[in-house]
Structures are given as structure tokens and as C-alpha cells.
Scaffold this active site. Structure first.
Site, PDB file in Angstrom:
ATOM      1  N   ASP A  72      24.277  15.904  21.773  1.00 19.67           N
ATOM      2  CA  ASP A  72      23.417  15.180  21.020  1.00 19.67           C
ATOM      3  C   ASP A  72      23.506  13.756  21.018  1.00 19.67           C
ATOM      4  OD1 ASP A  72      21.842  14.622  18.167  1.00 19.67           O
ATOM      5  OD2 ASP A  72      21.886  16.690  18.137  1.00 19.67           O
ATOM      6  N   HIS A 111      22.166  11.493  14.040  1.00 19.29           N
ATOM      7  CA  HIS A 111      22.016  12.951  14.238  1.00 19.29           C
ATOM      8  C   HIS A 111      23.193  13.889  14.823  1.00 19.29           C
ATOM      9  CE1 HIS A 111      19.597  16.521  15.882  1.00 19.29           C
ATOM     10  NE2 HIS A 111      18.711  16.243  14.909  1.00 19.29           N
ATOM     11  N   SER A 273      17.148  21.513  13.453  1.00 21.21           N
ATOM     12  CA  SER A 273      18.475  20.917  13.906  1.00 21.21           C
ATOM     13  C   SER A 273      19.805  21.031  13.373  1.00 21.21           C
ATOM     14  CB  SER A 273      18.264  19.386  14.078  1.00 21.21           C
ATOM     15  OG  SER A 273      17.350  18.934  15.015  1.00 21.21           O
TER      16      SER A 273
END
Length: 434
Positions: A72, A111, A273
Site C-alpha cells: 500500500d 491509506h 480497502s
């Protein structure tokens, strides 16, 4: 934490003799009650801990000894959230730090930290603060960059990240991104096969309609990965924070999620996600409770013990897959081992769609020889003559035709001339004299 060669041979022998169930795990040492303050407002918001029966699963295991690779935008250095959880990392984007812990991207920088916190945040010792699904699992931080946040093409980043994760001990790999296209770069074939061949569970997000994904895209379309769809707090398929597709295997919460940002602040967010790392954490719990279990059996346990969705009669369903994830059931269920990945066979897909021409060349057509009559013999060569003297061919095809056409023309011309003279003479004789 992967099956050894000897254990794999034992598993094959068991299948040949008749499938037997995996023993129900017993609580290991140090798996007493998890510090959990019910009055803590943060912990109270993590509704999935009870909804997916994760708290119940903690009575057996908390993920100790298992490593989750988070491919990520990087896991931030937040001691209170991750402590010593991150045991290694790297950057494959060409712009991050060597340890993979620098947040990449002005928009997506947090994220990776959000994803990692859902999977394995430690929580405070007094039972407060956000806690992950597998709070004793290890993490690998592999930073990738999206768009302008990378100096390396994205397909190359993913292929390199997959291999690095496998080579550095990942038991579970989490991919919380989509490419919004069904197909994928051919370099991913070998990268994902490398993970499958090394007995790694690969968990992938299905994508979100709210982000413009109407149907699933790669890597969620790759055979063999466990694709996670999203549901809201009531267990209903999310309209904005999920998508649909025939490769969805399981559903998990994707709305009203929490995540710890790279700067340590708590954030609220939505999307598959977040659903994916919840399932990745459950996969880690299963592998911790069953140290010799194969990756394909981890996936099989997750989908076979899923909570059925009311009104869904056929599975897998394009919205829910096999149902809602149930951590406690996936760990304790009495299920036989399987001999193939229930989510598909990438190697067979590659054989059929990538290498069919090379592996199975088309046979050459059989033809009956046709007899051709021999050509007539060539004329005998003649001695070369002087270019100034006529040859037989020049006489035949040049001089004679020319003479044949010229002589009559001359004779006709002479006749016309003579006739003209006779006419003129006759006129002169008839003219009177002055």
C-alpha cells in the site's frame, strides 16, 4: 509460517486415504482475555469485532507468529498503534524511503496506515484505542505509489512487491486497490503464481462504486485471490463502498470504519480497502491457530463458514460471495482439507489464455503432393555473335516484318505519285493557247 515439504506429503497422503478434518484448535499460552474497555468510545465504534465474531476468536488466537504484508502507500511510524508490529519493509515506487514507512501521495498517504491498523493495530495496554483484527500478528510495509507519487510503472511495482513480500516471510498479503480493468499486466502472472506456489494467502479488495468502480477490476479478477466485497453495519451490500462481480468470495464491513493515519490521528473511512484487511487479519488468526494449514485451506475455511445472507439462494453471489465473514467459525469449524484453491487456478488460466500457443502448437495441415509435368527442354545455347551483325532472331522478328511492311508502302506511294502526274499532264493538254 508455511507448510513444510514433509507436512505437504502428509497432507497428500491424507487426501488419498480419505479426507480428515483439521483438529479444532485449543487456546495457546498467553491467550487470556484481551484488554478491552467497553466504555472506551474508540473501541465501541469497532462494531466488526462483534459482528464478525472476532472477539470470540481472540479466545483462541490473536495472530501470533503470522506475518501480514501490506502492499500500500506505507505504514506510518506510529508507536502507540503499531509498536514493534512492523518487522520489515521496502519501497518499490522509486520515491519512498527504503523501509517502506514513508507515506506516499498527497491524497492517499494515510491509506496504508489505515489498512494496517484494521489488520493488526496493537491497541493500548489498558484496553482503549483502536485495535486490529490480529493484534499480535507481524506486519511488512511495502510502499507503492499511485500516479505522480511513483517513478516506476504501477504494474512493475506490484510485481516486485509481491515477490519481496514472499521472500521476506509473508503468510498473508493484503492488496487494497483496484485498477478498474478486468485484465492485468502479464508480469503479474508470475508474481501471483510465486505467492501461490509459496503457500501465501492473497486478500484483495473488490473496489467501490463511489470511486467509479462499477464492476470488479484486477487484481480482484485474478484466479486464486480471495476477493472481499463490502457491507454496511446491517450486513447489507454497500452501495457506495463496494462493487459487484463473480469473483467476490466473502463480504466484510466496509462502512463506518476506523483507521489510524500516518500521523497517529484517528480517521473515519469507508470502502472495501478496509473490508480486505479485516479478512486478512482473520486469515492471520486462522494460520496462527492452525500452524500447518495450507493457504488454500485458509481460504476454504473463510468461505465455507461464512454467515448466509437472507434472500441469497445461490453462492457465490456477485454482491456477497459466499456470505458474511465469521472469524470464530472459520477457526473452529471441523472441515476437511482441500486439494485445490476454491477461488480458482491461476496456473491453468495462464496455460489457457497466455501460453496456449506455445504449449500446444497447432498441427500442420496434411497435404497430398501434386504431380507437375516436366518442363520442355531448354533451347541449346548459341555462340555469341557480333552485335553489329544480324542474328536469326533479329531477321525473323525485326528485319523481315519491317521489309514486309515497308515495300508495299513504297509501291503504294509510287503509284499515287504516278497517278498525280498523269492527271496534271492531262490538264495541261486541255488548256487553250493564248
Amino acid at each position: 509460517m508455511r507448510t513444510t515439504a514433509a507436512a505437504a506429503l502428509v497432507a497428500v497422503s491424507v487426501l488419498l486415504l480419505g479426507a480428515t478434518a483439521t483438529p479444532t484448535p485449543t487456546p495457546g499460552p498467553g491467550t487470556g482475555p484481551v484488554p478491552d474497555d467497553p466504555s472506551d468510545p474508540v473501541r465501541a465504534q469497532e462494531y466488526w469485532l462483534d459482528g464478525a465474531r472476532i472477539r470470540e476468536a481472540w479466545q483462541t488466537t490473536r495472530g501470533e507468529g503470522v506475518t501480514i504484508a501490506v502492499i500500500d502507500t506505507g505504514i506510518g511510524k506510529v508507536p502507540e498503534a503499531f509498536g514493534d508490529a512492523v518487522i520489515g519493509g521496502t519501497d518499490v515506487s522509486g520515491t519512498g524511503s527504503p523501509d517502506g514507512r514513508t507515506a506516499l501521495g498527497a491524497v492517499d498517504g494515510n491509506h496504508g496506515s489505515w489498512v494496517a491498523s484494521l489488520a493488526a493495530a496493537r491497541g493500548a495496554a489498558d484496553g482503549t484505542g483502536m485495535i486490529g483484527v490480529a493484534p499480535e500478528a507481524n506486519l511488512l510495509s511495502i510502499s507503492v505509489g499511485f500516479g505522480a507519487a511513483a517513478a516506476v510503472p504501477f504494474s512493475e511495482q506490484v510485481a516486485e512487491a509481491m515477490r519481496w513480500a514472499v521472500d521476506h516471510g509473508a503468510d498473508v498479503i493484503n492488496l487494497s486497490f483496484t485498477t478498474n480493468t478486468l485484465d492485468w499486466d502479464e508480469s503479474w502472472d508470475d508474481a501471483f503464481l510465486y505467492a501461490f506456489d509459496h503457500d501465501v494467502v492473497v486478500v484483495v479488495a473488490a473496489g467501490n462504486r463511489g470511486s467509479g468502480t462499477s464492476i470488479i477490476g484486477a487484481p480482484a479478477t485474478i484466479p486464486g485471490v480471495l476477493t472481499v466485497g463490502g457491507v454496511d453495519q446491517t450486513g447489507t451490500a454497500s452501495v457506495e463502498a463496494s462493487t459487484q462481480g463473480i469473483t467476490i468470495g466473502i463480504s466484510a464491513p466496509s462502512e463506518g470504519l476506523l483507521g489510524i493515519s500516518a500521523d497517529g490521528k484517528l480517521a473515519s473511512w469507508n470502502g472495501t480497502s478496509g473490508a480486505a484487511p479485516i479478512v486478512a487479519g482473520i486469515a492471520a488468526l486462522i494460520r496462527s491457530a492452525h500452524p500447518d494449514i495450507q493457504a488454500i485451506d485458509v481460504i476454504n475455511r473463510i468461505i465455507k463458514t461464512a454467515i448466509p445472507v437472507p434472500g441469497v439462494t445461490e453462492v457465490p453471489d456477485p454482491l456477497y460471495g459466499y456470505g458474511l465473514v465469521d472469524a470464530a467459525a472459520a477457526i473452529s469449524a471441523d472441515l476437511p482439507s482441500v486439494d485445490k484453491n476454491p477461488m480458482g487456478d491461476l496456473a491453468e488460466w495462464v496455460r489457457l489464455y497466455r501460453r496456449a500457443a506455445a504449449a500446444d502448437p497447432e498441427p500442420e495441415p496434411e497435404a497430398t503432393p501434386v504431380e507437375v509435368p516436366p518442363l520442355p527442354a531448354a533451347d541449346a545455347p548459341t555462340e555469341p555473335g557480333s552485335p553489329l551483325l544480324p542474328s536469326a532472331d533479329s531477321l525473323r522478328y525485326g528485319t523481315l516484318p519491317l521489309v514486309a511492311l515497308t515495300v508495299p508502302g513504297i509501291l503504294v506511294g509510287l503509284g499515287v505519285t504516278a497517278a498525280a502526274r498523269r492527271i496534271r499532264s492531262a490538264r495541261v493538254r486541255r488548256t487553250p493557247h493564248s
